[in-house]
Design a protein around this motif. Structure first.
Motif, PDB file in Angstrom:
ATOM      1  N   THR A 103      -4.547  -3.050   4.821  1.00  0.00           N
ATOM      2  CA  THR A 103      -5.440  -3.752   3.877  1.00  0.00           C
ATOM      3  C   THR A 103      -6.089  -4.194   3.966  1.00  0.00           C
ATOM      4  O   THR A 103      -6.252  -5.629   4.160  1.00  0.00           O
ATOM      5  N   THR A 117       0.606  -1.044   0.120  1.00  0.00           N
ATOM      6  CA  THR A 117       0.121  -0.270   0.113  1.00  0.00           C
ATOM      7  C   THR A 117       1.040   1.709   0.022  1.00  0.00           C
ATOM      8  O   THR A 117       0.623   2.434  -0.497  1.00  0.00           O
ATOM      9  N   ASP A 146      -4.802  -4.162  -4.692  1.00  0.00           N
ATOM     10  CA  ASP A 146      -3.545  -3.389  -3.951  1.00  0.00           C
ATOM     11  C   ASP A 146      -4.494  -4.979  -2.591  1.00  0.00           C
ATOM     12  O   ASP A 146      -5.300  -4.659  -2.293  1.00  0.00           O
ATOM     13  N   THR A 147      -3.902  -5.628  -2.695  1.00  0.00           N
ATOM     14  CA  THR A 147      -4.565  -7.252  -1.972  1.00  0.00           C
ATOM     15  C   THR A 147      -3.471  -6.685  -0.448  1.00  0.00           C
ATOM     16  O   THR A 147      -2.773  -6.059   0.117  1.00  0.00           O
TER      17      THR A 147
HETATM   18 MG    MG Z   1      -1.618  -2.842   2.510  1.00  0.00          MG
END
Ligand code: MG
Ligand code: GTP
Length: 218
Positions: free
Chosen positions: A51, A33, A74-75
């Motif tokens: 996240t 991230t 974005d996982t």
């Molecule tokens: Mg993240």
């Protein structure tokens, strides 16, 4: 040129903008991230906010010879979200696999991520291995040579970076852009001809809604 012609040409240009999906993978807290935030907003936050589920962001990159639209998925590195990830890998033409140079375990685990990407996409995918947090000089557990060797062995691209210092972040995306196939345009737009959405995963039970919002073009 008439106004109509301008409008028509303008919209035609937009429709033909090449779009590419990038999925960011890697263990929890390696800096996925943060790399995206540095690239998108040139910002960095020392506080860790995990996240939740999947976040979606989109950015236009103006390259020397063309303009591309990057769609960034974005996982979450946390185990409890793992089941969400394969479908995003399947749908992406680029996988960015991140490890923390101060965490040998996260480096070792990149093998699993790479295996997962290969299982879903075979060789029909661009893989970029990223060693993040190079600013943590005293805590480094993985040398740049080790990173390079691994990338060479498995035939993927490699770069070291620091989201915190802003080191090599633009270079990372430029390197990916340079490797993108030239004409993956209209056929790849399919259902994702969507407006810019910037989902921030502040709610703790947001995995489902993140996924739905990110994947829906309505
Ligand atoms: Mg993240
Ligand atoms: P998940 O979402 O849980 O998978 O984590 P992530 O991979 O997205 O990591 P995130 O970007 O949230 O960063 C995790 C922590 O590492 C945060 O506290 C960041 O501030 C810190 N961090 C990220 N990049 C760097 C970096 O380049 N250097 C340093 N020193 N810290 C970093």
């Amino acid at each position: 040129m008439s106004i109509l012609g301008t409008i028509f040409n303008g919209s035609e240009h937009t429709a033909a903008l090449a779009k590419y999906k990038l999925v960011f993978l890697g263990d929890q807290s390696v800096g996925k991230t943060s790399i995206i935030s540095r690239f998108m907003y040139d910002k960095f936050d020392n506080n860790y906010q995990a996240t939740i589920g999947i976040d979606f962001l989109s950015k236009t990159m103006y390259l020397e010879d063309r303009t591309v639209r990057l769609q960034l998925w974005d996982t979450a590195g946390q185990e409890r979200f793992r089941s969400l990830i394969p479908s995003y890998i399947r749908d992406s033409s680029v996988a960015v696999i991140v490890y923390d140079v101060a965490s040998r375990q996260s480096f070792l685990n990149t093998s699993n991520w790479i295996e997962e990407v290969r299982a879903e996409r075979g060789s029909d995918v661009i893989i970029m291995l990223v060693g993040n947090k190079t600013d943590l000089v005293d805590k480094r557990q993985v040398s740049v040579e080790e990173g390079e060797a691994k990338a060479r062995d498995i035939n993927v691209m490699f770069i070291e970076a620091s989201a915190k210092a802003g080191f090599n972040i633009k270079a990372l995306f430029r390197k990916i852009a340079a490797a993108l196939p030239g004409m993956e345009t209209l056929s790849s737009t399919k259902h994702e001809d969507m407006v810019d959405v910037n989902l921030k995963s502040s709610n703790s039970n947001g995995s489902q809604s993140q996924q739905e919002s990110g994947g829906c073009a309505c």
